[in-house]
Design a protein around this motif. Structure first.
Motif, PDB file in Angstrom:
ATOM      1  N   UNK A 118      43.726  43.398  28.477  1.00 17.90           N
ATOM      2  CA  UNK A 118      43.354  41.992  28.735  1.00 17.90           C
ATOM      3  C   UNK A 118      43.078  41.765  30.213  1.00 17.90           C
ATOM      4  N   UNK A 119      43.928  42.315  31.065  1.00 14.38           N
ATOM      5  CA  UNK A 119      43.722  42.148  32.515  1.00 14.38           C
ATOM      6  C   UNK A 119      42.418  42.801  32.962  1.00 14.38           C
ATOM      7  N   UNK A 120      42.144  43.983  32.430  1.00 14.99           N
ATOM      8  CA  UNK A 120      40.917  44.694  32.787  1.00 14.99           C
ATOM      9  C   UNK A 120      39.687  43.923  32.314  1.00 14.99           C
ATOM     10  N   UNK A 121      39.740  43.389  31.101  1.00 15.71           N
ATOM     11  CA  UNK A 121      38.630  42.591  30.585  1.00 15.71           C
ATOM     12  C   UNK A 121      38.405  41.347  31.430  1.00 15.71           C
ATOM     13  N   UNK A 122      39.483  40.677  31.803  1.00 17.95           N
ATOM     14  CA  UNK A 122      39.360  39.461  32.621  1.00 17.95           C
ATOM     15  C   UNK A 122      38.757  39.781  33.987  1.00 17.95           C
ATOM     16  N   UNK A 123      39.191  40.864  34.594  1.00 19.19           N
ATOM     17  CA  UNK A 123      38.652  41.273  35.894  1.00 19.19           C
ATOM     18  C   UNK A 123      37.164  41.579  35.776  1.00 19.19           C
TER      19      UNK A 123
ATOM     20  N   UNK B  18      35.019  40.442  33.563  1.00 17.81           N
ATOM     21  CA  UNK B  18      34.283  39.189  33.360  1.00 17.81           C
ATOM     22  C   UNK B  18      34.116  38.418  34.666  1.00 17.81           C
ATOM     23  N   UNK B  19      35.212  38.300  35.432  1.00 16.82           N
ATOM     24  CA  UNK B  19      35.175  37.531  36.681  1.00 16.82           C
ATOM     25  C   UNK B  19      34.232  38.129  37.712  1.00 16.82           C
ATOM     26  N   UNK B  20      34.134  39.432  37.728  1.00 12.63           N
ATOM     27  CA  UNK B  20      33.379  40.102  38.785  1.00 12.63           C
ATOM     28  C   UNK B  20      31.997  40.575  38.359  1.00 12.63           C
ATOM     29  N   UNK B  21      31.715  40.554  37.066  1.00 13.04           N
ATOM     30  CA  UNK B  21      30.428  41.031  36.585  1.00 13.04           C
ATOM     31  C   UNK B  21      30.315  42.550  36.562  1.00 13.04           C
ATOM     32  N   UNK B  22      31.411  43.227  36.740  1.00 11.60           N
ATOM     33  CA  UNK B  22      31.431  44.691  36.653  1.00 11.60           C
ATOM     34  C   UNK B  22      31.897  45.093  35.257  1.00 11.60           C
ATOM     35  N   UNK B  23      31.794  46.382  34.966  1.00 12.51           N
ATOM     36  CA  UNK B  23      32.257  46.865  33.661  1.00 12.51           C
ATOM     37  C   UNK B  23      33.696  47.350  33.752  1.00 12.51           C
ATOM     38  N   UNK B  24      34.333  47.409  32.593  1.00 14.92           N
ATOM     39  CA  UNK B  24      35.680  47.983  32.539  1.00 14.92           C
ATOM     40  C   UNK B  24      35.633  49.436  32.963  1.00 14.92           C
ATOM     41  N   UNK B  25      34.570  50.134  32.605  1.00 17.27           N
ATOM     42  CA  UNK B  25      34.410  51.533  32.993  1.00 17.27           C
ATOM     43  C   UNK B  25      34.380  51.677  34.510  1.00 17.27           C
ATOM     44  N   UNK B  26      33.715  50.764  35.183  1.00 17.94           N
ATOM     45  CA  UNK B  26      33.659  50.808  36.641  1.00 17.94           C
ATOM     46  C   UNK B  26      35.070  50.783  37.223  1.00 17.94           C
ATOM     47  N   UNK B  27      35.895  49.838  36.745  1.00 19.63           N
ATOM     48  CA  UNK B  27      37.251  49.720  37.287  1.00 19.63           C
ATOM     49  C   UNK B  27      38.144  50.881  36.882  1.00 19.63           C
ATOM     50  N   UNK B  28      37.966  51.409  35.693  1.00 18.30           N
ATOM     51  CA  UNK B  28      38.744  52.582  35.279  1.00 18.30           C
ATOM     52  C   UNK B  28      38.399  53.767  36.175  1.00 18.30           C
ATOM     53  N   UNK B  29      37.115  53.962  36.435  1.00 15.70           N
ATOM     54  CA  UNK B  29      36.682  55.055  37.303  1.00 15.70           C
ATOM     55  C   UNK B  29      37.239  54.877  38.715  1.00 15.70           C
ATOM     56  N   UNK B  30      37.167  53.662  39.236  1.00 14.10           N
ATOM     57  CA  UNK B  30      37.696  53.374  40.571  1.00 14.10           C
ATOM     58  C   UNK B  30      39.193  53.692  40.660  1.00 14.10           C
ATOM     59  N   UNK B  31      39.945  53.298  39.641  1.00 20.53           N
ATOM     60  CA  UNK B  31      41.394  53.538  39.644  1.00 20.53           C
ATOM     61  C   UNK B  31      41.702  55.035  39.594  1.00 20.53           C
TER      62      UNK B  31
END
Length: 72
Positions: free
Chosen positions: A12-17, A19-32
């Motif tokens: 849920x947190x990843x989805x919300x982030x 949505x707010x930023x216009x990036x994909x969940x994959x982008x944030x998973x890769x970054x982490x």
């Protein structure tokens, strides 16, 4: 390709982030993953080296001092 199951709250947190930023969940998973991969590799390398160190034959300090001419 990688599939990762996340706890519901993390998802849920990843989805919300995303949505707010216009990036994909994959982008944030890769970054982490990229941000923490070096630390994980360093940790496991250090752990391996410590096991090697502990299993090696140690030289008593007194013998080392004598060998180096550091006797008092």
């Amino acid at each position: 390709m990688l599939a990762v199951r996340l706890p519901d709250e993390t998802e849920r947190r990843l989805e919300a982030l995303a949505r707010r930023t216009g990036r994909t969940k994959t982008f944030y998973a890769r970054e982490a993953i990229e941000a923490h991969l070096d630390d994980l590799e360093d940790f496991y390398l250090a752990e391996e080296r410590m096991k090697d160190f502990r299993s090696a034959d140690a030289i008593p300090l007194a013998a080392l001092k004598a060998e180096l001419g550091l006797d008092d």
